[in-house]
Enzyme design. Structure first.
Site, PDB file in Angstrom:
ATOM      1  CB  SER A  80      41.135  39.792  38.061  1.00 46.93           C
ATOM      2  OG  SER A  80      41.286  40.528  37.790  1.00 46.93           O
ATOM      3  CE  LYS A  83      45.012  39.604  37.697  1.00 52.25           C
ATOM      4  NZ  LYS A  83      43.708  40.272  37.251  1.00 52.25           N
ATOM      5  CG  ASP A 173      40.155  47.461  27.717  1.00 44.92           C
ATOM      6  OD1 ASP A 173      39.051  48.465  28.011  1.00 44.92           O
ATOM      7  OD2 ASP A 173      38.854  45.904  28.086  1.00 44.92           O
ATOM      8  CB  SER A 326      43.105  42.849  40.498  1.00 46.33           C
ATOM      9  OG  SER A 326      43.111  41.296  39.634  1.00 46.33           O
ATOM     10  CG  ASN A 328      44.231  42.914  34.196  1.00 47.03           C
ATOM     11  OD1 ASN A 328      44.111  42.168  35.242  1.00 47.03           O
ATOM     12  ND2 ASN A 328      44.380  44.024  33.952  1.00 47.03           N
ATOM     13  CB  THR A 439      37.701  40.952  43.315  1.00 48.17           C
ATOM     14  OG1 THR A 439      39.160  41.215  42.704  1.00 48.17           O
ATOM     15  CG2 THR A 439      37.027  41.014  44.772  1.00 48.17           C
ATOM     16  N   GLY A 440      37.083  39.615  40.652  1.00 47.52           N
ATOM     17  CA  GLY A 440      37.541  39.179  39.342  1.00 47.52           C
ATOM     18  C   GLY A 440      35.801  39.955  38.544  1.00 47.52           C
ATOM     19  CB  SER A 441      35.314  43.145  37.543  1.00 51.21           C
ATOM     20  OG  SER A 441      34.779  42.928  39.202  1.00 51.21           O
TER      21      SER A 441
END
Length: 516
Positions: A80, A83, A173, A326, A328, A439-441
């Site tokens: 993420s 973004k 997903d 976050s 999407n 953040t990003g995961s």
């Protein structure tokens, strides 16, 4: 992420030497800060990320002077952190005042309440449309005098192309709301604006009896296959909600305790345009407008007469739920919106082409990275920490920077529309209320990039990307940010460490679980 995992960051697993620090405000050619370098090296090369590919860069925010770099030119999946790119470039290209428009229009004029032509519902990708907004549009149709439509209800989602899912997205997903389909006509079930999804509510009945399942918004567009039961009072909830791949059949299984609270789960729908059309047809009927024809799709004729319209909040306001939580789907909608604005083509290809060109204007070589989407869901995205840092520096020179900066999650701020995905991280440390970062995961991927001010007032940008991780990289990221926030020239640096037993890699943004 559970708060206990974040708080574990303050464990003193690495002791740092007490040596004077160099002035971070000096040019890049000046003496390096040996203490800070040694401390950051110790944090990111510790056992928590052994075997992972980790890149980190820190620069002075005012001068761009290099403070620290380790493998920062190596590209990796940004998750993420992508973004940062989609939000900044969309803000620059579309402008902070950009609004999405949804209209309902008619071909022909009604006579005695009868419309001989079609009714056209046209969207431009507004992720903030709620069922109530479509109801308000239906009320406008009724107020215009239309009571009977001999023609069809025509859904116009041609503002975007018909490609619903991004390149490199995981097929498994697809049922989950953070992986929803992208359409120019969409609806959100809540004010987080989770476009393309619905909320499934599973409430207990009497013990031993079936659970009661409802949806928000209420709709028969999906089919609920409910085998969930009501368990004994005080029993554990084992409810699961999952849409069957490629269908609108949502399977509800498990048990919910009698007398307990209802469970709420979010689910995507297959083909959001169809959901919107179904909701709008129902809304028209509630307001006394009956459509005799079927439902169709296609462009709205140029001579169609507008009966009502809805304008979204400006992009400057949408950035808050987008970046804090976050989201999407907001990122992907903006990519296609940029493509439409720049080249008349609402596609990922057109939008990403325009966005990478904008990066080139900011000194980031578009040929040195790869973007396949705007959210970072794609496993084919490739970005380096150096490129993210360059973006963070360039953004500070833009007139919209304050708006963008305010949209970033704030470490330790409990309000989810302030702290966002950092609300449970770095509390009780120098980074709390200081670090603003994205953040990003993904499974095996973690990232944190943004802004921090040192203890002696020096503004920094930092970007960290970790790939091929087996345990959560969040404690390491937090330790880096805390060390930077606590830095002060000529003072003993604080003892900051990484949890000795890092948590397993959960693979999802905190906000995507709706529970942290």
């Amino acid at each position: 992420m559970p708060r206990s995992r974040s708080l574990a960051l303050v464990l003193a697993a690495v002791a740092f030497a007490a040596v004077p620090a160099a002035d971070l405000a000096t040019p890049a050619s000046a003496q390096t800060d040996d203490a800070l370098t040694r401390d950051l090296d110790a944090i990111i090369t510790g056992p928590a990320l052994a075997g992972a590919d980790v890149g980190l860069v820190v620069r002075h925010a005012d001068t761009g002077a290099l403070v620290y770099s380790r493998e920062s030119d190596e590209r990796g999946q940004p998750a993420s952190n992508g973004k940062l790119i989609s939000s900044a470039t969309a803000l620059d290209i579309l402008g902070p005042d950009h609004r999405f428009r949804t209209t309902v229009a008619a071909t022909g004029r009604p006579r005695a309440g009868v419309l001989a032509g079609d009714l056209h519902l046209r969207g431009t990708g507004d992720p903030t449309m709620l069922a109530a907004d479509y109801d308000a549009l239906a009320a406008r149709v009724a107020a215009s005098g239309v009571k009977l439509v001999h023609g069809k209800l025509v859904a116009d989602d041609t503002w975007f192309d018909a490609v619903r899912l991004g390149t490199g997205w995981a097929w498994d997903d697809e049922p989950y709301y953070y992986n929803a389909q992208i359409s120019a006509l969409t609806v959100s079930p809540d004010t987080d604006y989770d476009a393309g999804s619905i909320i499934v509510r599973v409430a207990p009945g009497a013990a031993g009896q079936p659970a009661t399942v409802t949806t928000e918004p209420p709709t028969d567009y999906v089919t609920i296959a409910n085998t969930a039961v009501t368990g004994p009072p005080g029993s554990a909830s084992t409810v699961s909600v999952e849409r069957e791949h490629g269908t609108n059949v949502i399977a509800v299984r498990g048990s919910v305790p009698a007398g307990g609270a209802a469970e709420h789960e979010w689910s995507t729908v297959w083909e959001p345009t169809g959901l919107v059309t179904s909701l709008f047809r129902d809304a028209l009927a509630r307001h006394g407008v009956h459509v005799l024809g079927g439902t169709g799709t296609g462009p709205t004729p140029a001579d169609a007469r507008v009966l009502g319209e809805h304008l979204s909040m400006p992009l400057s306001a949408l950035l808050v739920p987008f970046m804090k939580l976050s989201n999407n789907m907001h990122a992907e909608i903006l990519v296609k919106t940029v493509g439409r604005a720049v080249s008349g083509e609402g596609s990922w290809t057109a939008g990403l082409r325009a966005m990478t060109a904008k990066l080139g204007e900011w000194g980031v070589d578009p040929s040195a990275l790869s973007l396949r989407d705007g959210s970072g869901l794609s496993r084919m995205d490739q970005v380096s920490p150096d490129q993210l840092a360059a973006l963070l520096l360039a953004a500070r020179r833009e007139p919209w920077f304050a708006t963008w900066y305010d949209s970033l999650p704030v470490a330790g701020a409990a309000d989810r529309m302030v702290g966002g995905t950092l609300r449970n991280r770095m509390r009780g440390t120098p980074a709390e209320g200081n670090v603003r970062a994205k953040t990003g995961s993904l499974t095996g991927v973690s990232a944190l990039s943004g802004y921090v001010t040192t203890a002696d007032g020096v503004p920094l940008v930092f970007a960290m990307i970790s790939n091929d991780t087996l345990t959560s990289a969040k404690p390491v990221e937090d330790a880096v940010a805390i060390r930077l926030a606590g830095h002060a020239r000529g003072q003993t640096p604080p003892a900051v460490g990484v949890a000795s037993e890092p948590a397993p890699d959960r693979g999802l943004e905190c906000s995507w679980t709706k529970s942290c």
